[in-house]
Write an enzyme that holds these catalytic residues in place. Structure first.
Site, PDB file in Angstrom:
ATOM      1  N   HIS A 313      92.382  64.642  17.909  1.00 27.89           N
ATOM      2  CA  HIS A 313      92.370  65.758  18.763  1.00 27.89           C
ATOM      3  C   HIS A 313      92.278  66.605  17.876  1.00 27.89           C
ATOM      4  O   HIS A 313      91.814  67.800  16.854  1.00 27.89           O
ATOM      5  CB  HIS A 313      93.594  67.205  19.878  1.00 27.89           C
ATOM      6  N   GLY A 314      93.722  65.827  15.879  1.00 33.23           N
ATOM      7  CA  GLY A 314      94.134  67.091  15.415  1.00 33.23           C
ATOM      8  C   GLY A 314      95.597  66.844  13.983  1.00 33.23           C
ATOM      9  O   GLY A 314      96.620  66.026  14.871  1.00 33.23           O
TER      10      GLY A 314
END
Lengths: 457, 360
Positions: A313-314
């Site tokens: 997600h990041g």
């Protein structure tokens, strides 16, 4: 290009529809490919080269792996290239920063991540692995494969579509008023989720985050509206993708199944971003041994999978913690909690939603001291008053949209099935959809440009 | 059947709006928003590959969208009537009065403002330097809306500007001293403010009988921000011998104006009546004056309606708006006489102090 923009709705989409439906069957994929590349080029002119490279590279490796005797070597080379590119653009800065912190150096390099790279990398690798496993045959020609990989409805924010899902439709597909209408309905619902709900909740969260005197209640409103916002933003995007897919004759799998009504964390992850969790399940969890191993190894596998899921997600520590946080609850549930939850219906909902809300407090803040402070304030350890004038003002202004969001996050499948053949409903439904389209247009015109939350993933 | 109707109406809507938007000529300005609208952006290899073209094209398509104003109204009505939201585009209406919601102090902006004032005042040899802060109208409402911490703001500024005199005007204004549809104060309601400032700057009190002229169709800056059916404000301006006999020199254009430029009432912003609107450097010369005193005001638009009422006390008033002229340029080129023994007044509204990066 974002779907919730005038440029997409009133320029790109009509032009694509005209070309697509005027062209003979043979050229339809080509039109889709050209328009998809244009769609990507519009938001990321320079990095289109990476997308094109990915198309060519993976197409030929697909062929190679299918025919070669040294399948495994080619597979490994391919995966290293695909994930290497993803690593460079998405994670290199993160690793550099952490190395700098550890050995007190100051290296830096300026890298911008190409939009959607996490999504098309995962699609390409699923294609390659599925060929390796013999699950699918490689694409007949590069046009078919490139159309699959770049298909604009899902190109930049998912769902992660497997080649096997749309293999047949890539060769032949039919669109009639029935499927097109379903697509329109789905698309407009998704658009409304994004524009009428998610964006408005984003405003609320933003306003409450900058008020001078914060309160316990303001923290709760922020946490709840952030959770709803992410859900409506992301599932709205998936709805739009699925809807657009239908308009062009593709049937993508569902990506969300009312996750906010889940009865456990296990249940939540069966309903949330399904295409991602099933990717990790098929390509990481099961190869690690899945559930068919000793309990200890199984828990290890869960930890590994959810750590990577978080990291996907990041490129930041909070996402890793976010993943591990879920892993812990999944393990506890597998060990004993699930059996208890099954007996207490209301309690299980409250428990799940609370864990999910807290998870997005972690998700939304890259700084750990911010996370700690926020949670302390939320649970009354921050010496804050319960509420104040500012909090009440914003609550009064947004209470109705929050309630709307909560009501809309529940499932009405049973009711829909019962009334869907009702004459009055059949008359009203298209009117409602068109009103929503006009409302969304009005909101977009009013607010002009706004990027998607999930755009940089 | 249902899906057929839906498909066809969807196609009709997106195609017709897109065709209309291509056919309709582009508009230059949006009156309700008081600004220029985007035109078709520059198209060349460079703007395409650095993404500028696409970004600007997005803005262009939204800003030139057909029936844009109607869509904006629809949005406003939907949030207000459907989602029961009282605030729209940052503006809240109560009893026909428009409030721009602002709830946080921007510390960096305050620091920047203080640095700027300190830098400029250090260039003056005069010791008669004053400053005043104009509260926004939210300070005076009893409505439970988010407000900034005014005490803290004033305290910070007072502590950092200790060597110049503060003129407190907070208790000289009321909610009614401000226009309902605009952020500015009404000229006819700031008599007490004028007296307070004049007295602080060692002037003898003068009572002036003003003639009042009015303009009934003043739609203020907040009016267009929120769909509404409220009445416009009445703009009143005060005339006396001083305002009639004063010529206003616009330094940039090297041209003389009147104190009240009445043709500007028809502008998008009728407030441009006062001293001709936004101007970098103005010099007001009052031939009627009974004194020889001179005044330099560093000001924002609130100053435009204030300055005419200070004319009885001064022969010459210089007005500097740092949004349109750089302070270094003024200092380096000696555009103001820094050695004169004149009065100097810094007077700014809180909206500008809290967003001072527009000052240079």
């Amino acid at each position: 290009m974002v779907f919730s923009s005038i440029t997409f709705l009133y320029y790109f989409l009509p032009i694509t529809l005209i070309f697509y439906f005027l062209m003979p069957q043979k050229l339809k994929n080509l039109i889709l490919l050209i328009m998809s590349l244009l769609f990507y080029f519009y938001g990321e002119p320079k990095y289109i080269i990476i997308l094109i490279f990915s198309c060519i590279y993976n197409y030929y490796f697909g062929k190679l792996i299918e025919k070669s005797k040294h399948k495994k070597i080619y597979l490994i080379i391919n995966l290293i290239t695909n994930f290497g590119i993803l690593f460079y653009f998405k994670y290199f800065n993160f690793f550099l920063e952490n190395i700098n912190n550890i050995i007190s150096t100051n290296y830096s390099i300026y890298i911008i991540m190409p939009i959607g790279i996490s999504f098309f990398t995962f699609q390409a690798t699923s294609y390659i692995i599925d060929i390796y496993k013999g699950k699918i045959k490689s694409a007949k020609n590069i046009l078919t494969f490139a159309t699959y990989l770049t298909l604009f409805p899902q190109l930049i924010a998912g769902p992660i579509v497997r080649y096997e899902t749309i293999e047949k439709e890539l060769k032949e597909r039919k669109v009639n008023f029935e499927t097109f209408g379903n697509g329109v309905r789905r698309f407009v619902i998704g658009l409304s989720k994004k524009v009428l709900v998610a964006n408005v909740l984003g405003e609320l969260s933003q306003s409450l985050s900058v008020i001078t005197t914060k309160t316990i209640l303001s923290h709760w409103i922020i946490a709840i509206s952030d959770t709803l916002q992410i859900y409506f933003d992301f599932s709205g995007y998936s709805d739009m993708a699925i809807g657009l897919g239908l308009m062009f004759g593709f049937k993508f799998l569902e990506n969300f199944n009312y996750p906010l009504i889940a009865k456990s964390v296990t249940d939540f992850w069966r309903r949330w971003h399904i295409s991602l969790s099933s990717w990790f399940k098929d390509y990481v969890y099961i190869p690690l041994g899945g559930s068919k191993v000793s309990n200890l190894k199984r828990y290890r596998n869960i930890l590994i999978v959810w750590m990577i899921t978080g990291f996907w997600h990041g490129a930041s520590w909070n996402f890793i913690v976010w993943g591990l946080y879920f892993a812990i609850f999944l393990i506890i549930e597998k060990a004993f909690l699930l059996k208890i939850l099954e007996k207490h219906k209301i309690l299980s909902h409250v428990y799940t939603i609370l864990i999910v809300i807290i998870s997005f407090v972690i998700f939304n803040r890259t700084n750990f001291s911010d996370i700690r402070l926020f949670l302390e304030n939320m649970f009354g350890f921050g010496n804050l008053t319960f509420t104040n004038i500012e909090t009440n003002y914003y609550l009064k202004n947004y209470v109705f949209i929050i309630l709307t969001a909560i009501i809309c996050s529940m499932s009405y499948k049973k009711i829909y099935i019962r009334i869907k053949d009702n004459k009055i409903f059949n008359f009203i439904e298209p009117i409602i959809v068109i009103i929503l389209l006009i409302l969304c247009t009005a909101y977009i015109v009013n607010e002009s440009f706004n990027p998607f939350l999930y755009f940089r993933f | 059947m249902k899906n057929k109707i839906l498909s066809i109406s969807f196609i009709i809507i997106i195609f017709s709006l897109s065709i209309i938007s291509i056919i309709l000529p582009d508009k230059d300005i949006s009156e309700t928003e008081r600004r220029y609208l985007m035109h078709f952006p520059a198209l060349n290899i460079k703007t395409i590959f650095n993404g500028d073209f696409f970004e600007e094209f997005n803005t262009y398509t939204v800003e030139q969208f057909p029936f844009r104003e109607i869509f904006i109204k629809i949005k406003g009505l939907a949030t207000n009537k459907l989602f029961l939201k009282k605030e729209e585009n940052g503006v809240f209406i109560k009893d026909e009065n428009f409030f721009e919601i602002s709830s946080s102090i921007n510390d960096k902006s305050i620091d920047y403002f203080l640095e700027l004032v300190t830098k400029i005042k250090n260039n003056f040899s005069s010791e008669n330097i004053y400053y005043s802060i104009i509260p926004d109208k939210n300070y005076y409402t009893k409505e439970e809306i988010p407000k900034i911490n005014y005490n803290e703001l004033v305290k910070t500024i007072n502590e950092n500007l200790q060597d110049i005199t503060y003129i407190n005007i907070f208790n000289k204004l009321l909610l009614d001293s401000y226009y309902k549809t605009d952020i500015h104060w009404k000229q006819e309601k700031i008599g007490e403010v004028v007296k307070t400032i004049a007295l602080h700057m060692n002037n003898e009190p003068i009572d002036i009988k003003y003639n009042k002229l009015t303009y009934d169709n003043f739609y203020g800056a907040l009016y267009g921000k929120i769909p509404n059916n409220e009445k416009p404000d009445t703009l009143t301006y005060l005339i006396d011998e001083n305002t009639i006999n004063t010529k206003v020199l616009d330094y940039e254009k090297n041209q003389y104006y009147k104190v009240y430029e009445e043709q500007n009432l028809k502008n998008i912003d009728s407030y441009d009546l006062f001293l001709g609107g936004a101007k970098a450097l103005l010099i007001m010369e009052n031939k009627n004056s009974k004194t020889d005193k001179e005044l330099v005001i560093f000001r924002d638009s609130f100053g435009s309606s204030l300055a005419p009422l200070l004319l009885p006390y001064y022969k010459k008033i210089t007005l500097v708006d740092l949004r349109y002229i750089n302070s270094d340029f003024i200092i380096n080129n000696n555009l103001i006489d820094f050695d004169n023994n004149q009065d100097i007044l810094f007077i700014y509204g809180i909206p500008i102090i809290n967003n001072s990066f527009t000052l240079k």
